[in-house]
Design an enzyme around this catalytic site. Structure first.
Site, mmCIF file in Angstrom:
data_model
loop_
_atom_site.group_PDB
_atom_site.id
_atom_site.type_symbol
_atom_site.label_atom_id
_atom_site.label_comp_id
_atom_site.label_asym_id
_atom_site.label_seq_id
_atom_site.Cartn_x
_atom_site.Cartn_y
_atom_site.Cartn_z
ATOM 1 N N CYS A 140 0.854 -1.185 0.000
ATOM 2 C CA CYS A 140 0.000 0.000 0.000
ATOM 3 C C CYS A 140 0.888 1.232 0.000
ATOM 4 O O CYS A 140 1.518 1.546 1.019
ATOM 5 C CB CYS A 140 -0.922 -0.012 1.215
ATOM 6 S SG CYS A 140 -1.889 1.502 1.370
ATOM 7 N N GLY A 141 0.941 1.932 -1.120
ATOM 8 C CA GLY A 141 1.799 3.101 -1.223
ATOM 9 C C GLY A 141 1.324 4.255 -0.362
ATOM 10 O O GLY A 141 2.129 4.917 0.298
ATOM 11 N N HIS A 142 0.013 4.509 -0.349
ATOM 12 C CA HIS A 142 -0.466 5.608 0.493
ATOM 13 C C HIS A 142 -0.228 5.275 1.964
ATOM 14 O O HIS A 142 0.037 6.158 2.783
ATOM 15 C CB HIS A 142 -1.944 5.914 0.201
ATOM 16 C CG HIS A 142 -2.932 5.230 1.076
ATOM 17 N ND1 HIS A 142 -3.445 3.982 0.788
ATOM 18 C CD2 HIS A 142 -3.514 5.600 2.250
ATOM 19 C CE1 HIS A 142 -4.285 3.616 1.734
ATOM 20 N NE2 HIS A 142 -4.363 4.589 2.645
ATOM 21 N N GLY A 201 -0.471 4.526 -4.517
ATOM 22 C CA GLY A 201 0.989 4.437 -4.580
ATOM 23 C C GLY A 201 1.499 3.195 -5.263
ATOM 24 O O GLY A 201 2.368 3.260 -6.152
#
Length: 340
Positions: free
Chosen positions: A93-95, A259
């Protein structure tokens, strides 16, 4: 009147580009497993009632997203995390990484250093390195370097129920995504109702899941299609933002530009010679207006993917509060529910 004693699950609340992030830092039962993927399997099989309690109504909502802090099995990691959402558990999970970078600095998990503080975050897909801006005692924007990202399939065609033949790619950016130009579905990302975007993205995901077996060079636990990213089709490099919206899990809509989705999209663009190493692109979630940047930093051959790349993604997270949650005895809705 004395309040009853309860075991609380405590969280820090954030958002990254509008996408919620509920960081669960204390109150969870002991989690078994020697590796992070084993811990992911354990919480999925033994503790999933806590995910539904925290992600779903009345404590959460249909599009809530969580990050459960766990013990790392990598000595070089500063923290380890399991990601969760309305359907289950994701591998990247980029965020979430952007939010966790600030959290690690502000909650004294790492010692802050100016102008940037390095934070090493173990995710189920591997170790991700984040760089957190830190000036005059205040943390700021975060950029992170992805695990090896690659184009799995490109220029494919598939029949999608209700939409006909759709051309798509599959990219990996810590999770696998189907990537397609929204115009093929008769959709304008900025103007079409979100319900139409969700229907198209979910239909593409289901069609690809039925037809395309996935594989990952390191673990079959990573070999599943997480969702679909519908784009404005502007994949050739330019200095103007390109739009995309991610539909993942159970029809969940990412409020941020996504992300890991940006990572997958950049890796696919690089494979298709649409961008070069070091060319920064801006990615927008047009319904919200939030922006991430992404660029292919360097090639890193990965299994059969000789032009896999490390992608740098940058964005900004903000705090919204702190919470304590518990389950009261006799609460028939304690496990949570979703309204669709």
């Amino acid at each position: 009147m004395e309040r009853p004693k309860r075991q609380a699950i405590c969280t820090v609340e954030m958002h990254t580009g509008g996408e919620p992030l509920r960081i669960i830092h204390s109150g969870y039962p002991s989690i078994e497993g020697g590796t992070l993927l084993e811990k992911r399997r354990y919480v999925r099989e033994k503790l999933d009632h806590l995910r539904t309690m925290l992600m779903r109504e009345p404590r959460g909502h249909f599009d809530m997203y969580g990050a459960l802090l766990v013990e790392s099995d990598l000595p070089e990691a500063d923290l380890a995390v399991l990601f969760m959402h309305n359907e289950g558990y994701s591998t990247m999970c980029g965020h979430g990484v952007i939010g966790l970078g600030r959290y690690a600095v502000d909650y004294n998990i790492v010692k802050p250093v100016s102008p940037e503080t390095l934070v090493r975050i173990q995710c189920p897909c591997g170790l991700v390195t984040a760089h957190v801006e830190y000036q005059e005692g205040v943390s700021g924007a975060v950029r992170f370097e992805s695990v090896p990202a690659f184009a799995f399939l490109t220029n494919q065609r598939i029949d999608v129920d209700g939409y006909g033949c759709i051309e798509y790619d599959i990219g990996f950016g810590g999770a696998f995504y189907a990537l397609a130009d929204a115009a093929q579905f008769g959709i304008n990302l900025g103007k079409s109702p979100i319900q139409e975007i969700v229907a198209a993205g979910s239909s593409l995901t289901e069609a690809v899941r039925r037809s395309v077996p996935l594989s990952h060079p390191e673990s079959q636990d990573l070999a599943f299609l997480y969702g679909a990213i519908l784009t404005d089709g502007r994949d050739e490099w330019c200095d103007e933002p390109t739009d995309n919206i991610c539909i993942f899990a159970d029809c969940q809509v990412d409020r941020s530009p996504t992300g890991s989705g940006v990572t997958a999209r950049v890796a696919t663009q690089y494979h298709k010679h649409q961008i070069k190493l070091g060319e920064k692109r801006w990615f927008s979630q047009p319904k919200v207006g939030s922006l991430f940047s992404g660029l292919a930093l360097r090639e890193i051959p990965f299994g059969p993917y000789k032009d896999a790349v490390v992608v740098e993604v940058s964005g900004k997270a903000n705090y919204t509060g702190e919470c304590s949650f518990w389950r009261e005895e006799g609460d028939e809705l304690a496990a949570g529910f979703l309204l669709k």
